[in-house]
Motif scaffolding. Structure first.
Motif, mmCIF file in Angstrom:
data_model
loop_
_atom_site.group_PDB
_atom_site.id
_atom_site.type_symbol
_atom_site.label_atom_id
_atom_site.label_comp_id
_atom_site.label_asym_id
_atom_site.label_seq_id
_atom_site.Cartn_x
_atom_site.Cartn_y
_atom_site.Cartn_z
ATOM 1 N N SER A 142 15.304 8.115 61.188
ATOM 2 C CA SER A 142 16.385 9.098 61.106
ATOM 3 C C SER A 142 16.643 9.673 62.491
ATOM 4 O O SER A 142 15.704 9.960 63.242
ATOM 5 N N ILE A 143 17.916 9.807 62.823
ATOM 6 C CA ILE A 143 18.328 10.354 64.118
ATOM 7 C C ILE A 143 19.219 11.551 63.838
ATOM 8 O O ILE A 143 20.366 11.403 63.381
ATOM 9 N N LEU A 144 18.702 12.731 64.088
ATOM 10 C CA LEU A 144 19.393 13.962 63.700
ATOM 11 C C LEU A 144 19.581 14.865 64.917
ATOM 12 O O LEU A 144 18.658 15.039 65.722
ATOM 13 N N ILE A 151 26.069 13.216 70.810
ATOM 14 C CA ILE A 151 26.842 11.977 70.766
ATOM 15 C C ILE A 151 25.907 10.818 71.080
ATOM 16 O O ILE A 151 25.265 10.794 72.141
ATOM 17 N N VAL A 152 25.814 9.871 70.156
ATOM 18 C CA VAL A 152 25.007 8.670 70.335
ATOM 19 C C VAL A 152 25.952 7.510 70.638
ATOM 20 O O VAL A 152 26.855 7.221 69.850
ATOM 21 N N THR A 153 25.758 6.866 71.788
ATOM 22 C CA THR A 153 26.687 5.815 72.197
ATOM 23 C C THR A 153 26.231 4.428 71.778
ATOM 24 O O THR A 153 27.037 3.506 71.729
ATOM 25 N N LEU A 162 24.900 3.244 65.208
ATOM 26 C CA LEU A 162 25.520 4.519 65.577
ATOM 27 C C LEU A 162 26.194 4.300 66.924
ATOM 28 O O LEU A 162 25.571 4.403 67.977
ATOM 29 N N GLU A 163 27.458 3.944 66.909
ATOM 30 C CA GLU A 163 28.184 3.591 68.127
ATOM 31 C C GLU A 163 29.233 4.661 68.433
ATOM 32 O O GLU A 163 30.158 4.873 67.661
ATOM 33 N N LEU A 167 27.268 13.337 66.152
ATOM 34 C CA LEU A 167 26.396 13.883 65.108
ATOM 35 C C LEU A 167 26.453 15.398 65.188
ATOM 36 O O LEU A 167 26.270 15.977 66.263
ATOM 37 N N THR A 168 26.709 16.042 64.063
ATOM 38 C CA THR A 168 26.765 17.497 64.033
ATOM 39 C C THR A 168 25.720 18.032 63.070
ATOM 40 O O THR A 168 25.198 17.298 62.224
ATOM 41 N N GLY A 169 25.456 19.307 63.201
ATOM 42 C CA GLY A 169 24.505 19.949 62.306
ATOM 43 C C GLY A 169 25.026 20.144 60.903
ATOM 44 O O GLY A 169 24.295 20.597 60.022
ATOM 45 N N ALA A 170 26.293 19.770 60.681
ATOM 46 C CA ALA A 170 26.911 19.969 59.370
ATOM 47 C C ALA A 170 27.152 18.650 58.641
ATOM 48 O O ALA A 170 27.932 18.597 57.700
#
Length: 201
Positions: A142-144, A151-153, A162-163, A167-170
């Protein structure tokens, strides 16, 4: 210098601790399976036994930081740590767990190049920038985001890529990915993330 920081989680540490120096935070001394080099805290949850050979660093109980946070600064300033492994991040109170994640982020922001926690069957890494993780096929990854949006590129060797993803906390977009085996590479262009690796036994 690799430094282990053992937090006061209330349950015995089951993972093997291997580090150049070991810092126990207060009651973490009671659950640590190896000798401590430093025992640090306000000693509200520990009465030191006689004959302790470790360096004892006592803080006033009326302080503005947790024992874990103070241990991070100690590891940087006294041991010039470039790697910190936390033990006991999970367990105990839930608010302590969230605070411990924040301390991992702090260690990264202070220039510690490798920051992770080792729990029973689980490694947790705090990551900014490029990161490589050796995995086994089928492991849950998991990537949180933590500490704000991220932003995961790219994310090589994961079933769900995940390109260029915000990713947000919501949202829960980075939850429960699957390793395709071998080295997983993640590049965090912006912000920081917690990478959870559930170790396949």
């Amino acid at each position: 210098m690799k430094v282990a920081i053992v937090l006061n989680c209330g349950t015995p540490i089951v993972r093997k601790i291997s580090a150049d120096k070991v810092i126990c935070c207060d009651g973490g001394y009671n659950v640590c399976p190896v000798p401590a080099d430093v025992i640090l805290g306000d000693f509200d949850s520990l009465t030191l036994p006689d004959g302790v050979e470790a360096t004892v660093v006592q803080h006033d109980p009326h302080k503005n930081a947790s024992d874990g946070e103070l241990a991070v600064y100690y590891a940087r300033d006294e041991f010039a740590a470039d790697e910190i492994v936390f033990y006991g991040v999970l367990g105990g109170r839930y608010d302590h767990t969230l605070c411990n994640f924040a301390i991992m982020e702090l260690a990264c922001d202070l220039g510690i190049s490798k920051v992770r926690a080792e729990e029973d069957g689980l490694n947790i890494h705090y990551v900014k920038g490029s990161f490589d993780l050796t995995t086994q096929k089928g492991e849950t990854i998991s990537i949180l985001p933590y500490g704000g949006n991220a932003i995961v590129t790219c994310s090589h060797n994961l079933e769900y890529p995940l390109e260029d993803l915000l990713l947000t906390g919501a949202d829960s977009r980075g939850l429960s990915n699957i390793s395709l085996g071998g080295k997983v590479n993640v590049n965090v262009k912006y912000g920081g993330v917690l990478v959870f690796r559930y170790i396949k036994k």
